[in-house]
Design a protein around this motif. Structure first.
Motif, PDB file in Angstrom:
ATOM      1  N   SER A 120      -3.212 -45.538  38.219  1.00  0.00           N
ATOM      2  CA  SER A 120      -3.217 -45.778  36.773  1.00  0.00           C
ATOM      3  C   SER A 120      -4.433 -46.534  36.249  1.00  0.00           C
ATOM      4  O   SER A 120      -4.589 -46.663  35.042  1.00  0.00           O
ATOM      5  CB  SER A 120      -1.943 -46.528  36.380  1.00  0.00           C
ATOM      6  N   GLU A 158      -9.821 -40.880  47.626  1.00  0.00           N
ATOM      7  CA  GLU A 158     -10.003 -40.988  46.180  1.00  0.00           C
ATOM      8  C   GLU A 158      -8.752 -41.627  45.606  1.00  0.00           C
ATOM      9  O   GLU A 158      -7.633 -41.241  45.932  1.00  0.00           O
ATOM     10  CB  GLU A 158     -10.248 -39.630  45.539  1.00  0.00           C
ATOM     11  N   TYR A 159      -8.966 -42.611  44.748  1.00  0.00           N
ATOM     12  CA  TYR A 159      -7.865 -43.286  44.073  1.00  0.00           C
ATOM     13  C   TYR A 159      -7.552 -42.517  42.791  1.00  0.00           C
ATOM     14  O   TYR A 159      -8.441 -42.207  42.011  1.00  0.00           O
ATOM     15  CB  TYR A 159      -8.276 -44.728  43.738  1.00  0.00           C
ATOM     16  N   PHE A 160      -6.282 -42.184  42.592  1.00  0.00           N
ATOM     17  CA  PHE A 160      -5.890 -41.464  41.386  1.00  0.00           C
ATOM     18  C   PHE A 160      -4.756 -42.177  40.661  1.00  0.00           C
ATOM     19  O   PHE A 160      -4.005 -41.580  39.894  1.00  0.00           O
ATOM     20  CB  PHE A 160      -5.518 -40.013  41.708  1.00  0.00           C
ATOM     21  N   ASP A 177      -1.229 -43.925  45.799  1.00  0.00           N
ATOM     22  CA  ASP A 177      -2.201 -43.541  44.770  1.00  0.00           C
ATOM     23  C   ASP A 177      -3.499 -43.015  45.383  1.00  0.00           C
ATOM     24  O   ASP A 177      -4.527 -42.995  44.712  1.00  0.00           O
ATOM     25  CB  ASP A 177      -2.523 -44.744  43.874  1.00  0.00           C
ATOM     26  N   HIS A 180     -14.668 -41.530  38.892  1.00  0.00           N
ATOM     27  CA  HIS A 180     -14.064 -41.448  40.229  1.00  0.00           C
ATOM     28  C   HIS A 180     -14.005 -42.851  40.814  1.00  0.00           C
ATOM     29  O   HIS A 180     -14.879 -43.672  40.557  1.00  0.00           O
ATOM     30  CB  HIS A 180     -14.895 -40.591  41.191  1.00  0.00           C
TER      31      HIS A 180
END
Length: 123
Positions: A47, A43-45, A23, A58
């Protein structure tokens, strides 16, 4: 008995890069040196969309030797008082270093917490 702050902030300091690796996306600069330590920003993307009942804009995670040492959570708007109230109301032990910052004409609030080792100055 106090609850665990990471039940609310989600990202636990000292956790492993492998806990989040699917992630994350590396962001430039790919390495930052602070107090003699190499930090790798991502960067965490995944859930997770809300933290402390607020939608995040962000989520940045910083690792040193694949160990999470800093987290920056960005929220849209001036949420400093709201976040302070949320943290006061949950009866938890906070991380050693936690900071709230209001950026760019009150457009963004950043909640940053980090490992104690990043606060120590190397002589």
């Amino acid at each position: 008995m106090k609850k665990d702050i990471y039940d609310y902030l989600i990202f636990k300091l000292n956790s492993e890069h492998s806990d989040y690796e699917f992630d994350l996306i590396a962001i430039p600069p790919y390495e930052i040196i602070e107090h003699g330590l190499s930090l790798e920003p991502y960067e965490y993307f995944g859930s997770i969309a809300e933290i402390l009942h607020q939608k995040t804009k962000h989520i940045l995670l910083y690792f040193n030797a694949d160990v999470l040492v800093r987290v920056e959570l960005m929220f849209k708007g001036d949420l400093i008082n709201y976040i302070k109230q949320q943290l006061d109301s949950i009866n938890v032990l906070l991380p050693d270093y936690l900071m709230l910052v209001l950026k760019k004409n009150k457009k963004y609030t950043i909640l940053m917490y980090q490992n104690k080792i990043l606060n120590e100055q190397n002589n």
